[in-house]
Design an enzyme around this catalytic site. Structure first.
Site, mmCIF file in Angstrom:
data_model
loop_
_atom_site.group_PDB
_atom_site.id
_atom_site.type_symbol
_atom_site.label_atom_id
_atom_site.label_comp_id
_atom_site.label_asym_id
_atom_site.label_seq_id
_atom_site.Cartn_x
_atom_site.Cartn_y
_atom_site.Cartn_z
ATOM 1 N N CYS A 35 0.126 5.528 0.726
ATOM 2 C CA CYS A 35 -0.858 6.501 1.207
ATOM 3 C C CYS A 35 -0.276 7.886 0.973
ATOM 4 C CB CYS A 35 -1.158 6.277 2.685
ATOM 5 S SG CYS A 35 -2.418 7.417 3.327
ATOM 6 N N ARG A 48 0.837 -1.207 0.000
ATOM 7 C CA ARG A 48 0.000 0.000 0.000
ATOM 8 C C ARG A 48 0.861 1.241 0.000
ATOM 9 N NH1 ARG A 48 -3.770 1.905 4.990
ATOM 10 N NH2 ARG A 48 -1.859 2.960 5.588
#
Length: 124
Positions: free
Chosen positions: A103, A101
């Site tokens: 962000c 991931r």
């Protein structure tokens, strides 16, 4: 390539599709907190994040994928101070399987929402 489109997630608000399948990989467009009917979900960042995951679930299902087959997620947030609140919701959907991931805090998102998430997943 195959275009993914479902009425269980909001229609694209521009010249793009909800997602594309190439070989056995699904690439979603960023999902924002709109209902399938196109109405903006008001509320705090957690409420908006739950709607984003509802939309992601719908496009993943249409693509023959699921949260368990997501290999990469990109989270765009309006305010990095919401990082922990978003993580709490995110962890409900990715509790045992944890994809890679990124962000990123951004200046502004479509329709001035608080969060947008896109994913890459393996398809059947």
């Amino acid at each position: 390539m195959k275009v993914v489109q479902t009425n269980n997630a909001p229609a694209a608000i521009g010249p793009y599709s909800q997602g594309i399948i190439v070989n056995n990989l699904f690439f979603s467009s960023g999902q924002i907190p709109l209902t399938a009917e196109g109405n903006l979900v008001e509320g705090d960042v957690q409420t908006q994040t739950h709607q984003v995951f509802k939309n992601l679930a719908a496009v993943l299902k249409e693509a023959g994928a699921s949260f368990e087959t997501v290999v990469k997620a990109t989270v765009f947030i309006k305010n990095m101070e919401d990082f922990q609140a978003i993580n709490e919701v995110y962890g409900e959907y990715f509790s045992t399987h944890k994809p890679a991931r990124s962000c990123v805090e951004v200046a502004k998102l479509p329709k001035d929402v608080l969060v947008e998430i896109e994913v890459i997943a393996l398809c059947k």
